[in-house]
Scaffold this active site. Structure first.
Site, PDB file in Angstrom:
ATOM      1  N   GLY A 274      -0.894  -3.013 -13.464  1.00 15.78           N
ATOM      2  CA  GLY A 274       0.551  -3.017 -13.665  1.00 15.78           C
ATOM      3  C   GLY A 274       0.966  -3.397 -15.081  1.00 15.78           C
ATOM      4  O   GLY A 274       2.137  -3.665 -15.344  1.00 15.78           O
TER       5      GLY A 274
ATOM      6  N   SER B 161      -3.618   0.526 -14.014  1.00 17.03           N
ATOM      7  CA  SER B 161      -2.872   1.411 -14.919  1.00 17.03           C
ATOM      8  C   SER B 161      -3.508   2.787 -15.088  1.00 17.03           C
ATOM      9  O   SER B 161      -3.451   3.384 -16.153  1.00 17.03           O
ATOM     10  CB  SER B 161      -2.658   0.739 -16.284  1.00 17.03           C
ATOM     11  OG  SER B 161      -1.916  -0.458 -16.123  1.00 17.03           O
TER      12      SER B 161
ATOM     13  N   ASN C 229      -1.854   2.900  -3.842  1.00 15.85           N
ATOM     14  CA  ASN C 229      -1.503   1.601  -3.282  1.00 15.85           C
ATOM     15  C   ASN C 229      -0.021   1.411  -3.554  1.00 15.85           C
ATOM     16  O   ASN C 229       0.376   1.093  -4.666  1.00 15.85           O
ATOM     17  CB  ASN C 229      -2.337   0.505  -3.968  1.00 15.85           C
ATOM     18  CG  ASN C 229      -1.906  -0.889  -3.549  1.00 15.85           C
ATOM     19  OD1 ASN C 229      -1.143  -1.056  -2.594  1.00 15.85           O
ATOM     20  ND2 ASN C 229      -2.398  -1.903  -4.254  1.00 15.85           N
TER      21      ASN C 229
ATOM     22  N   LYS D  48       1.856  -0.830  -2.537  1.00 10.13           N
ATOM     23  CA  LYS D  48       2.253  -2.242  -2.565  1.00 10.13           C
ATOM     24  C   LYS D  48       3.535  -2.422  -1.733  1.00 10.13           C
ATOM     25  O   LYS D  48       3.727  -1.694  -0.766  1.00 10.13           O
ATOM     26  CB  LYS D  48       2.416  -2.732  -4.010  1.00 10.13           C
ATOM     27  CG  LYS D  48       1.174  -2.392  -4.854  1.00 10.13           C
ATOM     28  CD  LYS D  48       1.121  -3.077  -6.172  1.00 10.13           C
ATOM     29  CE  LYS D  48      -0.180  -2.676  -6.880  1.00 10.13           C
ATOM     30  NZ  LYS D  48      -0.376  -3.355  -8.146  1.00 10.13           N
TER      31      LYS D  48
ATOM     32  N   GLU E 260     -11.062  -3.513 -10.189  1.00  8.09           N
ATOM     33  CA  GLU E 260      -9.756  -3.610 -10.827  1.00  8.09           C
ATOM     34  C   GLU E 260      -9.711  -4.830 -11.737  1.00  8.09           C
ATOM     35  O   GLU E 260      -9.490  -5.953 -11.261  1.00  8.09           O
ATOM     36  CB  GLU E 260      -8.658  -3.746  -9.765  1.00  8.09           C
ATOM     37  CG  GLU E 260      -8.594  -2.572  -8.811  1.00  8.09           C
ATOM     38  CD  GLU E 260      -7.218  -2.414  -8.204  1.00  8.09           C
ATOM     39  OE1 GLU E 260      -6.653  -1.331  -8.341  1.00  8.09           O
ATOM     40  OE2 GLU E 260      -6.692  -3.385  -7.612  1.00  8.09           O
TER      41      GLU E 260
ATOM     42  N   GLU F 241      -3.672  -9.251  -6.025  1.00 10.57           N
ATOM     43  CA  GLU F 241      -2.382  -9.868  -5.714  1.00 10.57           C
ATOM     44  C   GLU F 241      -2.489 -10.729  -4.467  1.00 10.57           C
ATOM     45  O   GLU F 241      -1.845 -11.775  -4.360  1.00 10.57           O
ATOM     46  CB  GLU F 241      -1.306  -8.777  -5.557  1.00 10.57           C
ATOM     47  CG  GLU F 241      -0.913  -8.203  -6.920  1.00 10.57           C
ATOM     48  CD  GLU F 241      -0.513  -6.745  -6.898  1.00 10.57           C
ATOM     49  OE1 GLU F 241      -0.186  -6.207  -5.827  1.00 10.57           O
ATOM     50  OE2 GLU F 241      -0.538  -6.117  -7.983  1.00 10.57           O
TER      51      GLU F 241
ATOM     52  N   HIS G 181      -7.164  -7.371  -2.482  1.00 10.59           N
ATOM     53  CA  HIS G 181      -6.480  -7.007  -3.730  1.00 10.59           C
ATOM     54  C   HIS G 181      -6.201  -8.279  -4.540  1.00 10.59           C
ATOM     55  O   HIS G 181      -5.913  -9.325  -3.962  1.00 10.59           O
ATOM     56  CB  HIS G 181      -5.179  -6.264  -3.414  1.00 10.59           C
ATOM     57  CG  HIS G 181      -4.561  -5.655  -4.635  1.00 10.59           C
ATOM     58  ND1 HIS G 181      -3.810  -6.387  -5.520  1.00 10.59           N
ATOM     59  CD2 HIS G 181      -4.639  -4.399  -5.144  1.00 10.59           C
ATOM     60  CE1 HIS G 181      -3.435  -5.588  -6.517  1.00 10.59           C
ATOM     61  NE2 HIS G 181      -3.924  -4.387  -6.311  1.00 10.59           N
TER      62      HIS G 181
HETATM   63  P1  PGA Z   1      -1.440  -0.153 -11.154  1.00  9.09           P
HETATM   64  O1  PGA Z   1      -1.986  -0.923  -9.874  1.00  9.09           O
HETATM   65  O2  PGA Z   1      -1.985   1.246 -11.074  1.00  9.09           O
HETATM   66  O3  PGA Z   1       0.048  -0.203 -11.049  1.00  9.09           O
HETATM   67  O4  PGA Z   1      -1.973  -0.868 -12.348  1.00  9.09           O
HETATM   68  C1  PGA Z   1      -3.291  -0.753  -9.423  1.00  9.09           C
HETATM   69  C2  PGA Z   1      -3.543  -1.661  -8.236  1.00  9.09           C
HETATM   70  O5  PGA Z   1      -3.058  -2.785  -8.246  1.00  9.09           O
HETATM   71  O6  PGA Z   1      -4.218  -1.266  -7.268  1.00  9.09           O
END
Ligand code: PGA
Length: 249
Positions: A171, A211, A10, A12, A165, A97, A95
């Protein structure tokens, strides 16, 4: 039947189209012998260029969102058919976010998921709890609601992917332990089977996200309930992403 692992990046809001093409060029040879499904979910405007860059490789193309209407007065939105015409096969939906910053709800997640499925796209639907919810013992309750409301009306769970998630792991560098992730994903699978028993729920693939990186992928992927990963930060580095894709080596 065994569930085929799926590792999806992803990106982003990272990588212009030309940066995305460079990344894919570097990634292609590194994942040429991948045994799992490999996907990159890219910013919508990168899709035409990345489509060309992934051509002839193992890497499949994904988007990061899709609108639920077929077409119409929805300024700024992109429909499933528009994605489909560009060779997009996967799309991330709901997601955290988007839930946090763009007003996404279980209801809109459900509408987007049904629209994506109707167009023949494979949705990667994200669910997961916040830190307060986990610490307050509410994880299962939160997931129950996301599963009950987000997946209404789905006829075949082999046609979608769920990404579990935990928001506190995204993140942050703070990964759920392999045991925690396995247990929660096992719970999600049980819950889906219970609520949607005759909908091919046994073939549903569930990823872990948050992560996940080259160092912890092997242990996470060795868990029996974990069918893949949704990778943010580490998907921006070809070597790291390729190491995750080769979790079995
Ligand atoms: P990350 O993000 O691996 O940077 O923690 C995962 C995601 O948001 O899909």
């Amino acid at each position: 039947m065994a569930r085929k692992p799926i590792i999806a990046g992803n990106w982003k809001m990272n990588n212009t189209a030309s940066e995305g093409v460079e990344l894919v060029k570097a990634l292609k040879p590194l994942v040429a012998d991948a045994k799992c499904d490999v996907v990159v979910c890219v910013p919508a405007i990168d899709i035409p260029a990345v489509k060309k860059a992934v051509y002839g490789s193992k890497i499949k193309l994904g988007a990061q969102n899709v609108h639920f209407a077929e077409k119409g007065a929805y300024t700024g939105e992109i429909s499933a058919n528009m994605l489909k015409e560009y060779g997009v096969q996967y799309v991330i939906i709901g997601h955290s976010e988007r839930r946090q910053y763009f007003g996404e709800t279980d209801e809109t997640v459900n509408k987007r998921t049904l629209a994506a499925l109707a167009a023949g796209l494979t949705p990667i639907v994200c669910i997961g709890e916040s830190l307060e919810e986990r610490e307050g013992g509410l994880t299962e309750k939160v997931l129950d609601k996301q599963i009950a409301e987000g997946f209404k009306g789905i006829e075949d769970f082999s046609k979608l992917v769920i990404a579990y998630e935990p928001i506190w792991a995204i993140g942050t560098g703070k990964t759920a332990t392999a045991a925690q992730a396995n247990e929660t994903i096992g719970y999600i699978r049980k819950r889906v089977k219970k609520l949607y028993p005759h909908k091919n729920a046994g073939r549903l693939r569930i990823q872990y996200g948050g992560s996940m990186n080259a160092g912890n992928a092997k242990e996470l992927m060795a868990q029996p309930e974990i069918d893949g990963g949704l990778i943010g930060g580490a998907s921006l580095k070809p070597n790291d992403f390729a190491a995750i894709v080769h979790f079995d080596k």
